[in-house]
Design a protein around this motif. Structure first.
Motif, PDB file in Angstrom:
ATOM      1  N   GLU A 194       6.073  -4.628 -16.229  1.00 44.82           N
ATOM      2  CA  GLU A 194       5.185  -5.156 -17.123  1.00 44.82           C
ATOM      3  C   GLU A 194       5.695  -6.455 -18.112  1.00 44.82           C
ATOM      4  OE1 GLU A 194       5.753  -1.545 -19.963  1.00 44.82           O
ATOM      5  OE2 GLU A 194       5.020   0.050 -17.776  1.00 44.82           O
ATOM      6  N   SER A 239       4.552  -2.407  -9.542  1.00 44.05           N
ATOM      7  CA  SER A 239       4.928  -2.721  -9.986  1.00 44.05           C
ATOM      8  C   SER A 239       6.827  -3.330  -9.830  1.00 44.05           C
ATOM      9  CB  SER A 239       5.381  -0.878 -11.228  1.00 44.05           C
ATOM     10  OG  SER A 239       5.611  -0.184 -10.402  1.00 44.05           O
ATOM     11  N   TYR A 272      -5.016  -9.114  -8.590  1.00 38.54           N
ATOM     12  CA  TYR A 272      -3.744  -9.488  -8.268  1.00 38.54           C
ATOM     13  C   TYR A 272      -3.786 -11.156  -6.994  1.00 38.54           C
ATOM     14  CZ  TYR A 272      -1.486  -5.583  -9.665  1.00 38.54           C
ATOM     15  OH  TYR A 272      -0.633  -5.041 -10.941  1.00 38.54           O
ATOM     16  N   ASP A 315      -7.036  -6.500  -5.212  1.00 38.18           N
ATOM     17  CA  ASP A 315      -7.636  -5.078  -6.426  1.00 38.18           C
ATOM     18  C   ASP A 315      -6.243  -4.314  -5.611  1.00 38.18           C
ATOM     19  OD1 ASP A 315      -9.454  -6.036  -7.702  1.00 38.18           O
ATOM     20  OD2 ASP A 315     -11.154  -5.492  -6.459  1.00 38.18           O
ATOM     21  N   PHE A 316      -5.665  -4.008  -7.037  1.00 36.37           N
ATOM     22  CA  PHE A 316      -4.894  -2.932  -6.230  1.00 36.37           C
ATOM     23  C   PHE A 316      -4.363  -2.016  -7.374  1.00 36.37           C
ATOM     24  CE2 PHE A 316      -0.131  -1.195  -6.256  1.00 36.37           C
ATOM     25  CZ  PHE A 316       0.086  -0.065  -4.595  1.00 36.37           C
ATOM     26  N   GLN A 317      -4.726  -0.593  -7.757  1.00 35.07           N
ATOM     27  CA  GLN A 317      -5.105  -0.089  -8.433  1.00 35.07           C
ATOM     28  C   GLN A 317      -5.175  -0.797  -9.989  1.00 35.07           C
ATOM     29  OE1 GLN A 317      -0.709   1.239  -9.303  1.00 35.07           O
ATOM     30  NE2 GLN A 317      -0.990   2.227  -7.595  1.00 35.07           N
ATOM     31  N   GLY A 318      -6.502  -1.024 -10.160  1.00 39.89           N
ATOM     32  CA  GLY A 318      -7.559  -1.570 -10.846  1.00 39.89           C
ATOM     33  C   GLY A 318      -7.412  -3.026 -11.075  1.00 39.89           C
ATOM     34  N   GLN A 319      -5.755  -3.015 -10.571  1.00 39.09           N
ATOM     35  CA  GLN A 319      -5.896  -4.842 -11.089  1.00 39.09           C
ATOM     36  C   GLN A 319      -5.815  -5.759 -10.045  1.00 39.09           C
ATOM     37  OE1 GLN A 319      -4.417  -5.921 -14.203  1.00 39.09           O
ATOM     38  NE2 GLN A 319      -4.768  -7.434 -13.724  1.00 39.09           N
ATOM     39  N   SER A 324       0.298  -1.132  -0.069  1.00 36.87           N
ATOM     40  CA  SER A 324       0.323   0.130   0.538  1.00 36.87           C
ATOM     41  C   SER A 324       1.010   1.213  -0.023  1.00 36.87           C
ATOM     42  CB  SER A 324      -1.047  -0.266   1.409  1.00 36.87           C
ATOM     43  OG  SER A 324       0.154   0.443   1.983  1.00 36.87           O
ATOM     44  N   SER A 325       2.234   1.242   0.536  1.00 37.72           N
ATOM     45  CA  SER A 325       2.837   2.465   0.134  1.00 37.72           C
ATOM     46  C   SER A 325       3.929   2.570  -0.785  1.00 37.72           C
ATOM     47  CB  SER A 325       4.009   2.525   1.670  1.00 37.72           C
ATOM     48  OG  SER A 325       4.799   1.373   1.934  1.00 37.72           O
ATOM     49  N   LYS A 326       3.549   1.091  -1.308  1.00 31.50           N
ATOM     50  CA  LYS A 326       4.528   1.094  -2.512  1.00 31.50           C
ATOM     51  C   LYS A 326       4.528   0.949  -3.768  1.00 31.50           C
ATOM     52  CE  LYS A 326       8.902   0.465  -0.167  1.00 31.50           C
ATOM     53  NZ  LYS A 326      10.121  -0.311  -0.259  1.00 31.50           N
ATOM     54  N   SER A 327       4.528   1.215  -5.087  1.00 28.73           N
ATOM     55  CA  SER A 327       3.848   0.979  -6.676  1.00 28.73           C
ATOM     56  C   SER A 327       4.168  -0.769  -6.937  1.00 28.73           C
ATOM     57  CB  SER A 327       4.503   1.431  -7.668  1.00 28.73           C
ATOM     58  OG  SER A 327       4.103   0.686  -8.382  1.00 28.73           O
TER      59      SER A 327
END
Length: 439
Positions: free
Chosen positions: A64, A59, A125, A119-123, A54-57
């Motif tokens: 990708e 990615s 997982y 869900d994380f940022q619309g994706q 929740s504190s880092k992206s």
């Protein structure tokens, strides 16, 4: 078995039963406890990972080009797998646990796996956190060892405290037994001192025992007084009868048959007088009417006894071996000690064989002086050894010259001087009287 030992045995058995019950319960529940512990640990890791996500992206974990991110330690004991999945309709807030096999670097292992979709940022997982089930076994072993140690320590401590407490609880009972019942040879030494205890049952027992001992003591002293009085009173008519019979013998017109009857009556009176005098002596000894303030030299005393019985020794050609190695002196009543040894030696002569031997030796054993008088006589019947000191108990039932009080006097004198007597006897081989004098 002593009462305290029974209490200790009962405690041991109950503790063993408790340990077995706890062990069975442990075996039934330890696996569930271990799984719960492992699940809780995996959930903590999930919360930690989710807080970092929740504190880092995300990615940073999944590029990708890649759709999966896996991390596992070098021992393959645990792993973390994060991958992209198609959207799902139902999601759990905690996740699902399962036991599955995973192949990591060509190595197959059993894992406890938490599967968590989020869900994380619309994706969408999926997070998998797996931990080797080998840790379950390690946890079970550790828990079993720890539990066993704790139980053993608890049992040992409880046994120790139970033993100490029962000892403290039963101490008044031991005092009652020691002071009231043990080492009491006669009622004159009864102890009526109050036993300190707060236990009502022990107080009641002590009071009942004291009342019983008082009744025994009263009966004992009444009986001894009666015997002493009767014995003393019998001497007077015996003396009168003896005088009258002796006067009849002086009559000139008495025939031979009458003389024989009078002589027989005089012998009977003499025998009766000896019995009375013996009973009086025993009564006086038991009533402690004698002093013990004379210094006694056993060596000289035995030499005097030898001189007194020398003519009886010559009649049976008995040889006496007086082998005393120690000059033993002690304080007591010389007359009584002489009577004690005289009775034993005269018995050794009376029941000895023709041309037999009497051996008198001494020694020190455990700090106590020991005097042994042995003969080569007919021995004593093993059945009579247990009752040999009883009054009117004869060694030879066919003997008319014995009234069965000689050894009773021996025991009374020995008890009066705190001398212990042991007897060893073998039929047709001989008898040994061993006197153990107090230190």
């Amino acid at each position: 078995m002593r009462l305290q030992a029974k209490f200790a045995l009962y405690n041991i058995l109950t503790k063993i039963a408790i340990i077995l019950s706890v062990y069975i319960l442990f075996e039934l529940t330890v696996e569930r406890v271990a799984y719960n512990h492992l699940d809780a640990r995996i959930l903590q890791k999930k919360e930690l990972i989710m807080s970092k996500l929740s504190s880092k992206s995300i990615s940073e974990y999944i590029s990708e080009q890649d759709t999966d991110f896996a991390s596992y330690n070098i021992l393959k004991e645990e792993y973390i797998l994060l991958k992209v999945i198609p959207p799902v309709k139902e999601q759990t807030t905690v996740g699902n646990f399962s036991d599955e096999q995973r192949i990591i670097e060509n190595q197959t292992s059993n894992y406890r796996i938490l599967t968590y979709d989020f869900d994380f940022q619309g994706q969408q997982y999926q997070l998998e956190i797996g931990e080797s089930l080998a840790s379950i076994k390690q946890f079970q072993t550790s828990l079993r060892t720890y539990t066993t140690i704790v139980l053993c320590v608890a049992v040992l401590l409880s046994l120790l405290t139970d033993f100490l407490f029962t000892g403290f609880l039963l101490r008044p009972l031991s005092s009652i037994i020691n002071k009231r019942l043990e080492n009491v040879n006669d009622p004159s030494h009864f102890n009526y001192e109050m036993i300190k205890t707060s236990t009502t049952d022990f107080q009641h027992l002590d009071n009942q025992l004291k009342d019983m001992l008082k009744r025994i003591s009263h009966s004992f002293f009444t009986q001894k007084e009666f015997i002493a009085n009767v014995s003393h009173e019998l001497l007077t008519p015996i003396s009168i009868l003896k005088t009258r019979f002796e006067n009849l013998l002086n009559e000139e017109d008495i025939n031979e048959e009458m003389q024989n009857q009078i002589y027989s009556s005089l012998n009977t009176l003499h025998w009766l007088k000896n019995i009375v005098n013996s009973l009086l002596l025993i009564s006086k000894i038991e009533n402690e009417q004698f002093e013990q303030n004379e210094e006694i030299d056993l060596d000289k005393l035995l030499e005097k006894i030898y001189e007194d019985v020398e003519h009886r020794l010559e009649e049976k050609s008995i040889r006496v071996q007086l082998n005393l190695q120690h000059q033993y002196h002690f304080y007591g009543n010389a007359s009584l000690i002489r009577t004690m040894l005289f009775n034993v030696i005269t018995n050794a002569i009376k029941y000895n064989k023709q041309e037999g031997t009497i051996t008198i030796t001494d020694d020190f054993e455990n700090g106590h002086y020991q005097l042994t008088i042995s003969d080569t006589g007919i021995g004593i019947d093993p059945k009579k050894l247990k009752v040999i000191f009883n009054r009117f108990e004869k060694l030879d039932s066919t003997s008319e010259n014995s009234h069965g009080l000689g050894l009773s006097i021996v025991q009374s004198v020995a008890n009066f001087h705190k001398i212990k007597i042991d007897i060893n006897s073998v039929s047709q081989v001989g008898t040994s009287f061993i006197f153990h004098f107090p230190s």
